[in-house]
Design an enzyme around this catalytic site. Structure first.
Site, PDB file in Angstrom:
ATOM      1  N   GLY A   1       0.834  -1.202   0.000  1.00  0.00           N
ATOM      2  CA  GLY A   1       0.000   0.000   0.000  1.00  0.00           C
ATOM      3  C   GLY A   1       0.862   1.243   0.000  1.00  0.00           C
ATOM      4  O   GLY A   1       2.071   1.173  -0.236  1.00  0.00           O
ATOM      5  N   ASN A   2       0.262   2.379   0.223  1.00  0.00           N
ATOM      6  CA  ASN A   2       1.031   3.620   0.360  1.00  0.00           C
ATOM      7  C   ASN A   2       0.356   4.496   1.407  1.00  0.00           C
ATOM      8  O   ASN A   2      -0.689   4.136   1.943  1.00  0.00           O
ATOM      9  CB  ASN A   2       1.159   4.331  -0.995  1.00  0.00           C
ATOM     10  N   GLN A   3       0.963   5.651   1.675  1.00  0.00           N
ATOM     11  CA  GLN A   3       0.512   6.448   2.824  1.00  0.00           C
ATOM     12  C   GLN A   3      -0.555   7.488   2.480  1.00  0.00           C
ATOM     13  O   GLN A   3      -0.832   8.381   3.276  1.00  0.00           O
ATOM     14  CB  GLN A   3       1.705   7.152   3.443  1.00  0.00           C
ATOM     15  N   SER A   4      -1.164   7.378   1.307  1.00  0.00           N
ATOM     16  CA  SER A   4      -2.197   8.359   0.943  1.00  0.00           C
ATOM     17  C   SER A   4      -3.320   8.329   1.985  1.00  0.00           C
ATOM     18  O   SER A   4      -3.785   7.268   2.398  1.00  0.00           O
ATOM     19  CB  SER A   4      -2.751   8.027  -0.438  1.00  0.00           C
TER      20      SER A   4
ATOM     21  N   ALA B   1      -4.197   7.457  -5.048  1.00  0.00           N
ATOM     22  CA  ALA B   1      -2.820   6.978  -5.242  1.00  0.00           C
ATOM     23  C   ALA B   1      -2.913   5.467  -5.459  1.00  0.00           C
ATOM     24  O   ALA B   1      -2.705   4.663  -4.546  1.00  0.00           O
ATOM     25  CB  ALA B   1      -1.976   7.305  -4.021  1.00  0.00           C
TER      26      ALA B   1
END
Ligand code: C5P
Length: 400
Positions: A207-210, A275
């Site tokens: 995942g990512n930090q969006s 994102a």
């Protein structure tokens, strides 16, 4: 959009009046102007002093004291963008429905030129009483918006219908009402927001930090202008200020793609802020992967679909498509290249790392909006809400 809106709050004498100071704070936090009038019995439940401090304005409770000039009711009635009566007791509702005007709140109501919303609050037997139901219906016939009381524990110790909604819920109803008839009424807007989570096994993901804050701000900006908004959210919790935002929750890029593609045909404006993970594990494990003794672990990744690019291929002439691009260098050049490749009408380019740290999760953003005719506008450091409003203004102008 909300800054400077004028809310006239009428408080009548029910125990639910204890919730009103919090409502005033929520309205003031948005930069709205609030004036409060109270019935004499409302003072038994919340003090005028409390509401005066929070609204930063004197509170009036009767005609002949506290610096009140008798014809002020006309000015207040003309001044407001929206009058809200909360809590509205059976007594006040009956008087509003039948032309009785024996206190300041009622005088202001009869002088008001703005829309009026009423939040009844009373004990369950009173709320269910046929006469109360009749007067509520009579008020509705006079084009007053009556927001039904909720069911739940009541001050009497009984449980049932009659509870006034919590301040946050009243706040959302007020904001939704203010958005009615805005310049984007009738328009359908589709937004995606947040990260995607691509499963590795049942408990792990890429995942990512969006945070989804930018997408939520975009959805709210259009909703505040009266548009009907669908917000396709990745796995983050987004709580909109208005009720005209329909949220569809997704986890993975493939789920987000399906949701976006099926809503796209109906959308006049689509803004892709999500994102989306570029890759996903090609074969997520059904069971939790055990720790390997070898010390290394390889994961095969498959390319995710580019949702914006697919929408760009489906786009019809009268649809507007806006993308977001996160760059670390050559922002304008890369932004323009993406705009062309994805057939977007606008590309909002922002820098991954800005003053104060990473743009993900921040309340702030610095961005440039590039349009397909090559023009671009650079905004300084703005709150995401402010930037979203500016983007919605640009799209609104483009549609003219
Ligand atoms: O190519 P890049 O990922 O930088 O483009 C960013 C834009 O493309 C954003 O609007 C984002 O929502 C969208 N995007 C997408 N699907 C992907 C990757 C990005 O819709 N798989």
């Amino acid at each position: 959009m909300l800054r400077g809106k004028k809310i006239l709050l009428g408080v009548s004498g029910g125990i639910a009046a204890y919730k009103i100071p919090l409502l005033v704070r929520l309205l003031k936090k948005e930069g709205m102007e609030v004036r409060v009038v109270m019935t004499p019995s409302a003072k038994e439940f919340v003090t005028p002093q409390t509401l005066a401090v929070l609204s930063e304005y004197p509170v009036w409770t009767d005609f002949f004291s506290g610096g009140y000039v008798w014809n002020n009711h006309v000015h207040l009635g003309e001044w407001a963008d929206l009058m809200v009566v909360a809590p509205a007791t059976a007594n006040t509702i009956a008087k509003m429905a039948h032309g009785i005007c024996d206190n300041l709140l009622l005088t202001v109501y009869y002088s008001a030129r703005c829309p009026v919303m009423v939040f009844p609050a009373m004990d369950l037997e009173m709320y269910a009483h046929p006469t109360v139901k009749e007067t509520i219906n009579r008020l509705k016939e006079k084009h007053v918006t009556v927001v039904p009381a909720e069911s739940g524990p009541l001050a009497s110790g009984l449980t049932g219908e009659g509870r006034m909604p919590e301040p946050e819920a009243i706040f959302r109803k007020i904001i939704t009402k203010l958005a009615c008839g805005g310049p984007m009424e009738g328009k359908k807007v589709l937004v995606n927001a947040g990260p995607t989570h691509e499963p590795i096994d049942p408990v792990r993901y890429i995942g990512n930090q969006s945070s989804g804050k930018m997408g939520l701000a975009i959805a709210e900006a259009f909703a505040l202008k009266g548009a009907q908004v669908t917000l396709v959210s990745g796995p983050v919790t987004l709580i909109p200020k208005t009720e005209n935002i329909h949220i569809i929750k997704t986890q993975t890029a493939l789920q987000m793609r399906d949701a976006m593609l099926s809503a796209f045909t109906d959308a006049d404006i689509t803004v892709c802020t999500a994102a989306v993970a570029d890759f996903r594990p090609s074969k997520p494990s059904e069971n939790k992967i055990k720790k390997s003794e070898k010390g290394t672990f390889s994961l095969e990744l498959a390319l995710n679909p580019d949702i914006l690019e697919e929408l760009g291929k489906m786009k019809k002439k009268d649809q507007v498509l806006v993308g977001f691009a996160l760059e670390t260098q050559n922002e304008l050049e890369y932004g323009m290249e993406k705009l062309k490749r994805k057939n977007a009408d606008f590309m909002v380019v922002n820098r991954a790392v800005q003053e104060g740290g990473c743009v993900f999760g921040s309340d702030w953003n610095e961005a440039t909006i590039i349009s397909k005719d090559g023009k671009n506008i650079t905004f300084g450091r703005l709150l995401k809400e402010e930037l979203a409003m500016k983007i919605s203004d640009i799209v609104q102008d483009y549609l003219k």
